[in-house]
Design an enzyme around this catalytic site. Sequence first.
Site, PDB file in Angstrom:
ATOM      1  N   CYS A  77      11.554  16.578   6.271  1.00 24.43           N
ATOM      2  CA  CYS A  77      11.550  15.611   5.167  1.00 24.43           C
ATOM      3  C   CYS A  77      12.911  15.476   4.504  1.00 24.43           C
ATOM      4  O   CYS A  77      13.137  14.538   3.737  1.00 24.43           O
ATOM      5  CB  CYS A  77      10.505  16.000   4.133  1.00 24.43           C
ATOM      6  SG  CYS A  77       8.838  16.059   4.815  1.00 24.43           S
ATOM      7  N   CYS A 196      -1.502  13.087  -2.889  1.00 25.11           N
ATOM      8  CA  CYS A 196      -0.743  13.155  -1.630  1.00 25.11           C
ATOM      9  C   CYS A 196       0.042  11.860  -1.461  1.00 25.11           C
ATOM     10  O   CYS A 196      -0.496  10.767  -1.676  1.00 25.11           O
ATOM     11  CB  CYS A 196      -1.693  13.303  -0.436  1.00 25.11           C
ATOM     12  SG  CYS A 196      -2.870  14.668  -0.580  1.00 25.11           S
ATOM     13  N   SER A 197       1.290  11.966  -1.048  1.00 25.73           N
ATOM     14  CA  SER A 197       2.070  10.752  -0.805  1.00 25.73           C
ATOM     15  C   SER A 197       1.470  10.021   0.390  1.00 25.73           C
ATOM     16  O   SER A 197       0.935  10.642   1.304  1.00 25.73           O
ATOM     17  CB  SER A 197       3.536  11.098  -0.550  1.00 25.73           C
ATOM     18  OG  SER A 197       3.669  12.031   0.494  1.00 25.73           O
ATOM     19  N   ILE A 199       0.963   7.381   3.750  1.00 25.67           N
ATOM     20  CA  ILE A 199       1.600   7.000   5.020  1.00 25.67           C
ATOM     21  C   ILE A 199       2.382   5.714   4.766  1.00 25.67           C
ATOM     22  O   ILE A 199       1.837   4.745   4.241  1.00 25.67           O
ATOM     23  CB  ILE A 199       0.523   6.749   6.097  1.00 25.67           C
ATOM     24  CG1 ILE A 199      -0.310   8.003   6.349  1.00 25.67           C
ATOM     25  CG2 ILE A 199       1.158   6.221   7.390  1.00 25.67           C
ATOM     26  CD1 ILE A 199       0.395   9.117   7.015  1.00 25.67           C
ATOM     27  N   HIS A 318       6.299   7.679   1.673  1.00 24.49           N
ATOM     28  CA  HIS A 318       7.103   8.774   2.214  1.00 24.49           C
ATOM     29  C   HIS A 318       7.362   8.588   3.706  1.00 24.49           C
ATOM     30  O   HIS A 318       6.823   9.308   4.537  1.00 24.49           O
ATOM     31  CB  HIS A 318       6.394  10.099   1.932  1.00 24.49           C
ATOM     32  CG  HIS A 318       7.151  11.313   2.355  1.00 24.49           C
ATOM     33  ND1 HIS A 318       8.522  11.329   2.517  1.00 24.49           N
ATOM     34  CD2 HIS A 318       6.723  12.570   2.653  1.00 24.49           C
ATOM     35  CE1 HIS A 318       8.899  12.538   2.912  1.00 24.49           C
ATOM     36  NE2 HIS A 318       7.831  13.307   3.003  1.00 24.49           N
TER      37      HIS A 318
END
Lengths: 381, 381
Positions: A77, A196-197, A199, A318
């Site tokens: 990341c 949660c970030s 897709i 992300h």
Amino acid sequence: MSVLVYGVGVSDFGRQPFTPATALVATAIEQALADAGVDAVDAVYFGTVYGEMGSAQRALHRLGITEIPIVRVENACASGTTAFHEARAAVDAGRYERVLAVGVEHMTSRFDRGAIAPDATDAEGASGMALPALYAMSATRYVEHYGVDPAALAQVAVKNRRHGTLSDHAQFRSEVTVEEVLESRMIAEPLTLLQCSPISDGAAAAVLGPPRGNGRDVRIRASALRSGALWDHRNGRVWGYDIVAATARDVADEAGVDVTDADLFEVHDAFTIGEVVTTEALGLAPEGEGARLVVDGGTALGGRSPVNPSGGLLSRGHPLGATGLAQIAEAVWQLRGEAGARQVDGAANAVVETMGGGVSGIDGNACVVAMLTNERAERRR
Amino acid sequence: MSVLVYGVGVSDFGRQPFTPATALVATAIEQALADAGVDAVDAVYFGTVYGEMGSAQRALHRLGITEIPIVRVENACASGTTAFHEARAAVDAGRYERVLAVGVEHMTSRFDRGAIAPDATDAEGASGMALPALYAMSATRYVEHYGVDPAALAQVAVKNRRHGTLSDHAQFRSEVTVEEVLESRMIAEPLTLLQCSPISDGAAAAVLGPPRGNGRDVRIRASALRSGALWDHRNGRVWGYDIVAATARDVADEAGVDVTDADLFEVHDAFTIGEVVTTEALGLAPEGEGARLVVDGGTALGGRSPVNPSGGLLSRGHPLGATGLAQIAEAVWQLRGEAGARQVDGAANAVVETMGGGVSGIDGNACVVAMLTNERAERRR
């Protein structure tokens, strides 16, 4: 030598299954070159995680960016900020005049719509230790160890989604309530979907170079890259604390000021717990009190230390390789006073932090922290 | 600043499906550190093509190499020499004292035994334009354009396999005849099996640093990285000629001597045609006469310009990320006079060339050329 950011660019972020990665890269680079006011660069660092062999050269060749040195980098990341860090070092060393750092990821081609389970052909999939599971374990440990209400973690999502409504660059631009966050689908306890970030497909870019007498340019005051364990079960620290804290100390040493003195922070909130731990590792809150800082509004726009004024990964999305350079873009816009409704007034210093983890893999991780400065604003102090 | 190679190391090369990549990396690094006489490094550039997200940090963490900056780089088959090139630049800039460049590939985990067809999930597989096919097209064009007997290409394999019998590091250590090469299984006309480098697992490493008064160290006299098209159908040049020639010119400019003055050459013979075209691009033979140079023995050990004294990729194997650093290791051994039965007497300068191609992908490629020097031997001239 001082190294400056001449310009930045970002593609749309979001689910764009029918927009190829090369088109996203083209948009980000064209914007960054136009913003920088240059029409060519001397070298490229290209951050991407899932890119195929040679994909960096291929994507750039189509834009006429060829013959020059191109290096693809991958640090999970932190790939985008690794490209930025290496580009800065190359300018600083006088290897090149103008260097492009670009990052991209086309997540929808790799992950099915809505699927959290990773590709079973890689180590993450084979072990079942997907990143949401690893973050969930650290969140569980965090709330138990410090006696924190899990609802406090959800406040990170509430804040960042509120910030995201102020941005034209976010995948999500709607507010959510703490109840909505907590009641959204459970992904890995205690992390619900809205923690949660998402897709996301996207690209981001920055053009770097030496001083050129353009007062609009933003100076890279410090930048550091470290590796380390995701966590060490032999001490009490949860996910990523030690590596972020050490990298931030490197940046403070180079910058000559405390990281906490910065006016805004773009940090790696891939999951809500990530932002909380990072704010502690950066020194914005004592250990165990990062969640309270969120609840008290200290990291909101208007608060003492605005964290993720862009909306963070939780709003922007992300696309792994793009994320770090999208954070850099936000820092640059803020320091130039161009952040519109989410502007931090008179911002002179901005800190960017990205942390990338190996999967099935508590044991290998990369972290980049950088501090960017508007020198005129800094001198007025 | 002069940058020196303190030491090199290589794992076994060959089909090692049950030896994990991390073990290969460990062997190469331990050898390189011992050869260099150092027990720690300050940064790592890690070249690998198929490594998963974060795999560089993970492999190194297990060896206790952590906390320091680690950057994974991927430039297709030039990944290993890209790591070397970036490591050299980092030492040259004074960013770090001792830098490790390491490369690895575990090809047997990605490709079935003997299968040439690539993974259908990537662009190469989807298009059917596997690298053997691309090289075969360029070989076909080459022999037609210049009126060359295809048997002349086979002589590259005969020579390199003969060289390989003199090495402890080669996957293949047996000679082959031109008849055996031509009669081996057809892979992509006119390239037969023995004209293609084999599937191989392996790792290689080098430790670089500033001058330290150790006469055994080898100096990096020049190094260049370029990108470019694999070939351009609008001119008569076959696979990779232009990019290799341009990168070699960069090296000659920095080194202050012609590339052709070097005493030996380790070049990218992934396929026989690759070596032939590369010898022309380096200037060892006029265009169209590289095949004749092989037939006449000019590139054999004992000839005017020994090419691939190690046996090349055709003998050593081709674990993508490791290849460039294995070439560097051979150059270092030769320049230190440690190459045993394949030693080029009094070698003072060695050239390494690696060329990595994007797949489905005439349009994006990377090339590294480097010149290494034994300064005492060079001064004796």
